[in-house]
Design a protein around this motif. Structure first.
Motif, short mmCIF file in Angstrom:
data_model
loop_
_atom_site.label_atom_id
_atom_site.label_comp_id
_atom_site.label_asym_id
_atom_site.label_seq_id
_atom_site.Cartn_x
_atom_site.Cartn_y
_atom_site.Cartn_z
N TYR A 87 -35.46 -34.59 39.84
CA TYR A 87 -36.77 -34.83 40.46
C TYR A 87 -37.51 -33.50 40.58
O TYR A 87 -36.92 -32.46 40.91
N SER A 88 -38.81 -33.53 40.33
CA SER A 88 -39.62 -32.33 40.49
C SER A 88 -41.05 -32.71 40.83
O SER A 88 -41.47 -33.86 40.64
N MET A 89 -41.79 -31.73 41.34
CA MET A 89 -43.20 -31.94 41.67
C MET A 89 -44.05 -30.91 40.94
O MET A 89 -43.69 -29.73 40.87
N ALA A 90 -45.17 -31.36 40.39
CA ALA A 90 -46.10 -30.44 39.76
C ALA A 90 -46.71 -29.52 40.81
O ALA A 90 -46.96 -29.94 41.95
N THR A 91 -46.95 -28.28 40.45
CA THR A 91 -47.55 -27.33 41.39
C THR A 91 -48.91 -27.82 41.89
O THR A 91 -49.29 -27.58 43.03
N PHE A 92 -49.61 -28.56 41.02
CA PHE A 92 -50.95 -29.05 41.37
C PHE A 92 -50.92 -30.41 42.04
O PHE A 92 -51.97 -31.01 42.28
N SER A 93 -49.73 -30.93 42.36
CA SER A 93 -49.63 -32.30 42.90
C SER A 93 -50.11 -32.41 44.34
O SER A 93 -50.46 -33.49 44.80
N THR A 94 -50.13 -31.29 45.06
CA THR A 94 -50.59 -31.29 46.44
C THR A 94 -51.69 -30.25 46.61
O THR A 94 -51.94 -29.44 45.72
N GLY A 95 -52.32 -30.28 47.77
CA GLY A 95 -53.40 -29.34 48.01
C GLY A 95 -52.95 -27.93 48.29
O GLY A 95 -53.76 -26.99 48.22
N SER A 96 -51.66 -27.72 48.59
CA SER A 96 -51.20 -26.39 48.97
C SER A 96 -51.11 -25.43 47.80
O SER A 96 -51.19 -24.22 47.97
N ARG A 97 -50.90 -25.97 46.56
CA ARG A 97 -50.77 -25.17 45.35
C ARG A 97 -49.63 -24.16 45.45
O ARG A 97 -49.64 -23.14 44.78
N ARG A 98 -48.64 -24.44 46.26
CA ARG A 98 -47.52 -23.52 46.41
C ARG A 98 -46.39 -23.95 45.49
O ARG A 98 -45.98 -25.09 45.49
N ARG A 99 -45.90 -23.01 44.70
CA ARG A 99 -44.82 -23.31 43.77
C ARG A 99 -43.50 -23.42 44.53
O ARG A 99 -43.09 -22.50 45.23
N LYS A 100 -42.84 -24.55 44.36
CA LYS A 100 -41.54 -24.73 45.01
C LYS A 100 -40.44 -24.30 44.05
O LYS A 100 -40.50 -24.60 42.86
N PRO A 101 -39.42 -23.61 44.56
CA PRO A 101 -38.33 -23.18 43.68
C PRO A 101 -37.57 -24.38 43.14
O PRO A 101 -37.39 -25.38 43.83
N LYS A 102 -37.15 -24.28 41.87
CA LYS A 102 -36.40 -25.37 41.27
C LYS A 102 -35.06 -25.53 41.98
O LYS A 102 -34.37 -24.55 42.24
N GLY A 103 -34.71 -26.77 42.28
CA GLY A 103 -33.44 -27.01 42.96
C GLY A 103 -33.51 -26.80 44.46
O GLY A 103 -32.48 -26.58 45.09
N ASP A 104 -34.71 -26.84 45.07
CA ASP A 104 -34.80 -26.71 46.52
C ASP A 104 -34.14 -27.91 47.18
O ASP A 104 -33.87 -28.93 46.54
N ARG A 105 -33.90 -27.80 48.46
CA ARG A 105 -33.11 -28.81 49.17
C ARG A 105 -33.72 -30.21 49.09
O ARG A 105 -33.02 -31.19 48.86
#
Length: 229
Positions: A87-105
């Protein structure tokens, strides 16, 4: 900084009226009304199966590869299919534009939830010593992403011709200001109330996922495998 931002908006959320005196939510829906749904299969040419699923403004794409030979022989199961999910989320999927590290909790937990929910639907014993890979990517997030991912993954498996007990259907519900609400959007999901995610095998009348979250707590309950209603 993000914690301070949440706390600064918390009083407004607590004072917010999620249901008007006329019985309408902020987006015009009734409390037990779901958002508009849209689904399309076969959207990724090079995948064995794929689907796009939309719940209101939440948009998810899923791709399935397999069944194929197990890549890591040490993980091969002699009596059933090895199911993997990412599972992953696009960086542009939310308004925060914050890149989440791959494999976060959170990504790891949702990957596990999707995989176990799909395993309850797939006839894994028919395809022993093989592997099925499921990739789910959130393109646009506005609440209900977990259920949208499950719905997209289920359709992608069906598009790939994977033998299944049933097509999985999922939705979430919450409780805000003493009112139960079905299919929460992001604003409602951020309201701080408890919520429950459910995935069903409708023809079999079974539950393949039951996950309850309470306000400001960790996961309270997580039922694995099919549960007969």
């Amino acid at each position: 900084r993000s914690i301070c931002l949440i706390h600064s908006h918390l009083p407004n959320l607590l004072r917010m009226e999620f249901v008007s005196p006329e019985g309408l939510r902020l987006d015009g829906r009734r409390p037990i009304e779901i958002r508009q749904l849209h689904a399309e299969m076969g959207v990724v040419d090079k995948a064995d199966g794929s689907a796009i699923f939309e719940m209101g403004n939440t948009k998810v794409i899923a791709a399935v590869y397999g069944p194929h030979e197990v890549q890591n022989r040490s993980q091969q199961l002699q009596d059933q299919t090895l199911v993997r999910c990412e599972y992953s989320m696009a960086t542009f999927s939310t308004g925060s534009r914050r890149r989440k590290p791959k494999g976060d909790r959170r990504s790891t937990e949702i990957s596990l939830v999707i995989r176990q929910t799909m395993e309850a639907a797939i006839l894994t014993h028919i395809l022993p010593r093989s592997q099925i890979d499921i990739f789910v990517h959130v393109l646009q997030a506005d609440g209900g992403t977990r259920s949208a991912c499950i719905n997209a993954a289920s359709l992608a498996l069906a598009d790939a011709g994977i033998p299944m007990r049933d097509i999985v259907s999922s939705c979430a519900a919450g409780y805000l200001n003493s009112t139960p609400l079905l299919d929460l959007n992001f604003t409602e999901d951020s309201g701080g109330g408890p919520d429950v995610s459910v995935a069903l095998l409708p023809k079999l009348n079974k539950i393949s996922l039951l996950q309850v979250l309470l306000e400001n707590t960790k996961q309270l309950a997580f039922a694995r495998g099919p549960i007969r209603l």
